[in-house]
Design an enzyme around this catalytic site. Structure first.
Site, PDB file in Angstrom:
ATOM      1  N   GLY A 169      31.362  -9.488  61.801  1.00  0.00           N
ATOM      2  CA  GLY A 169      31.707 -10.391  62.890  1.00  0.00           C
ATOM      3  C   GLY A 169      31.478 -11.830  62.467  1.00  0.00           C
ATOM      4  O   GLY A 169      31.482 -12.175  61.285  1.00  0.00           O
ATOM      5  N   GLY A 170      31.212 -12.664  63.464  1.00  0.00           N
ATOM      6  CA  GLY A 170      30.997 -14.087  63.193  1.00  0.00           C
ATOM      7  C   GLY A 170      29.792 -14.329  62.311  1.00  0.00           C
ATOM      8  O   GLY A 170      29.666 -15.405  61.711  1.00  0.00           O
ATOM      9  N   GLY A 403      50.425 -31.047  33.919  1.00  0.00           N
ATOM     10  CA  GLY A 403      49.502 -31.519  34.949  1.00  0.00           C
ATOM     11  C   GLY A 403      48.116 -30.946  34.749  1.00  0.00           C
ATOM     12  O   GLY A 403      47.117 -31.563  35.141  1.00  0.00           O
ATOM     13  N   ALA A 404      48.057 -29.773  34.137  1.00  0.00           N
ATOM     14  CA  ALA A 404      46.754 -29.143  33.936  1.00  0.00           C
ATOM     15  C   ALA A 404      45.872 -29.994  33.014  1.00  0.00           C
ATOM     16  O   ALA A 404      44.649 -29.984  33.137  1.00  0.00           O
ATOM     17  CB  ALA A 404      46.939 -27.736  33.371  1.00  0.00           C
TER      18      ALA A 404
END
Ligand code: HXC
Length: 513
Positions: A169-170, A403-404
């Site tokens: 859950g949370g 770009g790497a």
């Protein structure tokens, strides 16, 4: 007064040790330790000081008025690891399933507040059925009080979560907000909704282990940074992790003694294969450069095309970030970018210098990556490096394409010292791809197109597939022999020891989340 204690004693059905002998035996039978056993193992012997041992729950609902559980299902306090101050909370599954309610949460919050005030890490040992159902909304409020503190503490003191039982859950969001998550194999799981809800909503049949066990989170989701076959090993790893990191953002990481010796590593001169497309294991490079047996890999099973972890160089902690040519040729994809970005930000927050090894053919092409947002996720790594003000050193071992090249801690985004090995190729792309594009017309006209392509490929390679063009412009500071990498890094770290750098004044940046 005596009356009060008599009533308390009568209501206290369990010993202070937890939920009673039977429940403790059941815990052991599952391969789990008790809350106090865990603390005893985690902290230096005899250093634990408990806070709030006599705190009890405040609800009378559903028969809770008939029982008193001293400590309300969580043991909290402080102690030492290798002599250093640590705050700890340890949920006690033998008491109401370790469920979290008002008093339980208040005890955890108190520990977190003390940790912030006094500048020391918080280690949470989680083993809980979640929000205590009998206490209703105050349990939910208790979680939110913890989440809020997790966020306020982020970047101020290190926060580490060990998941040693259920976490559903949370409740999963507190560990998720902390810096590192450790899970034990076979005895822990984390999920937002469990197998029953999954079956109802999606008709999928899945076990707790497959849905949210240690292996799932270590390899598929990336939620877990570390896993351990049992709790003893988990606790050993937690102690090791603490050894690399400072107690708070104002301190330097602890350093070990170091005496200079022969720092050359001749094996590195022949580690790169002749064939540029042949892989090698970047861990071998890292292990040769760092102090012997000094590493602790983070996220070892997740996004294996990127290797990250802590290590020591000349006794000092460094955060290593390295492309892994042995997996997917070391390509940058979404998972690798996010994995490395978060680690870079942790290191930067806690004054840990970054040591980056680059061998990257670029970003992974394809619809899967594009549609899932490699643009945004790749930008996270760019952002994280650009923002980092700790000492930053880069070694390009082989490819640094496209770009790497920029993203992987290039000089242009603020790295301090960049080195390249003589065989490094720093270019917009690989020579073959480049030749195919820029000499397309010429190749098409050739009678023997294959040999024309080979000729143009060689031409491009000659021009760009080396580190000297970048070195001539000062984009790399030195082209170094691989065997001398360690000594260059030691010298660079030493030179950058007193680095002072700051970011422009702002409330906070807006990392592309
Ligand atoms: C109160 C709880 C409890 C809970 C377990 N217990 N979870 N008591 N509140 N949330 C109690 C059980 O009643 C039982 O008491 C004892 O703990 C041990 O539980 P068992 O079920 O016998 O153990 P086991 O078979 O190991 O199963 C563990 C479990 C299961 C899988 C965790 O107990 C379970 O499903 N619990 C409910 C989980 C849940 O739905 N929690 C709420 C999640 S929502 P006795 O006295 O019988 O031994 C949530 C929201 C947080 O947490 C939101 C934050 C924003």
């Amino acid at each position: 007064m005596k009356e009060h204690f008599d009533t308390l004693e009568a209501k206290t059905t369990q010993a202070q040790m937890g939920g009673g002998a039977e429940r403790i035996a059941a815990q052991h039978k599952k391969g789990k330790l008790t809350a106090r056993e865990r603390i005893d193992l985690l902290l230096d012997e005899g250093t634990f000081q408990e806070i709030g041992q006599l705190v009890t729950h405040r609800s009378d609902n559903f028969g809770l008025d008939q029982q008193v559980f001293l400590g309300d299902g969580v043991v909290t306090g402080f102690g030492r690891i290798d002599g250093r101050l640590i705050y700890v909370f340890s949920q006690d599954f033998t008491v109401l399933g370790g469920s979290l309610a008002e008093a339980h949460a208040a005890k955890i919050c108190r520990i977190m507040d003390l940790a912030m005030q006094n500048g020391a890490p918080v280690i949470g040992l989680n083993d809980s059925g979640g929000a205590r159902i009998q206490e209703g909304v105050v349990s939910l409020a208790g979680y939110a009080d913890i989440f809020y503190r997790n966020v306020r503490s982020s970047g101020v003191v290190p926060q580490i979560s060990a998941i040693l039982g259920p976490c559903a859950g949370g409740a999963v969001y507190s560990p998720a907000l902390t810096d590192f998550v450790m899970m034990t194999e076979g005895t822990s799981y984390m999920f937002v909704t469990g197998p029953n809800v999954v079956k109802t909503v999606t008709h999928e049949e899945v076990s707790s282990e497959d849905l949210g066990g240690a292996s799932t989170h270590a390899s598929k989701s990336g939620v877990a940074h570390f896993t351990a076959p049992n709790e003893l090993d988990a606790i050993r790893q937690l102690r090791q992790l603490i050894s690399y990191i400072p107690n708070n953002c104002e301190e330097e990481p602890p350093a070990l003694a170091y005496s200079p010796s022969d720092e050359s590593r001749p094996a590195l001169d022949s580690i790169i294969p002749e064939n540029p497309n042949q892989p090698y294991d970047i861990r071998e490079v890292l292990n040769a450069v760092i102090d012997p047996d000094s590493s602790m890999e983070v996220h070892a099973e997740y996004a294996r095309n990127m290797v990250i972890g802590f290590a020591r160089v000349a006794g000092r902690t460094v955060g290593c970030v390295a492309n892994q040519p042995a997996t997917l040729a070391g390509v940058l994809d979404i998972d690798a970018s996010v994995k490395a970005a978060r680690f870079v930000r942790f290191c930067d927050a806690f004054n840990i210098p970054l040591l980056v090894f680059v061998d990257v053919p670029g970003f992974l092409p394809g619809t899967d990556q594009e549609w899932r947002g490699i643009i945004t996720h790749g930008a996270k790594l760019l952002y994280a490096f650009s923002e980092a003000t700790v000492p930053r050193i880069t070694v390009i071992t082989r490819k640094a394409y496209g770009g790497a090249y920029d993203v992987m801690n290039s000089k242009h985004i603020g790295a301090d010292m960049n080195f390249a090995w003589p065989g490094a190729e720093i270019a917009v792309m690989g020579a073959k791809g480049a030749a195919e594009i820029i000499f397309k017309g010429e190749i098409a006209k050739a009678t023997d197109q294959a040999s024309k392509l080979a000729e143009k490929e060689a031409e491009y390679k000659q021009q760009f597939a080396n580190p000297y063009e970048a070195a001539a412009r000062g984009y790399v500071d030195a082209v170094i022999r691989p065997s001398e990498t360690r000594q260059h890094i030691i010298a660079a770290l030493d030179m950058l020891r007193n680095k002072v750098a700051s970011l422009p004044r702002k409330k906070h940046g807006n990392i592309p989340l």
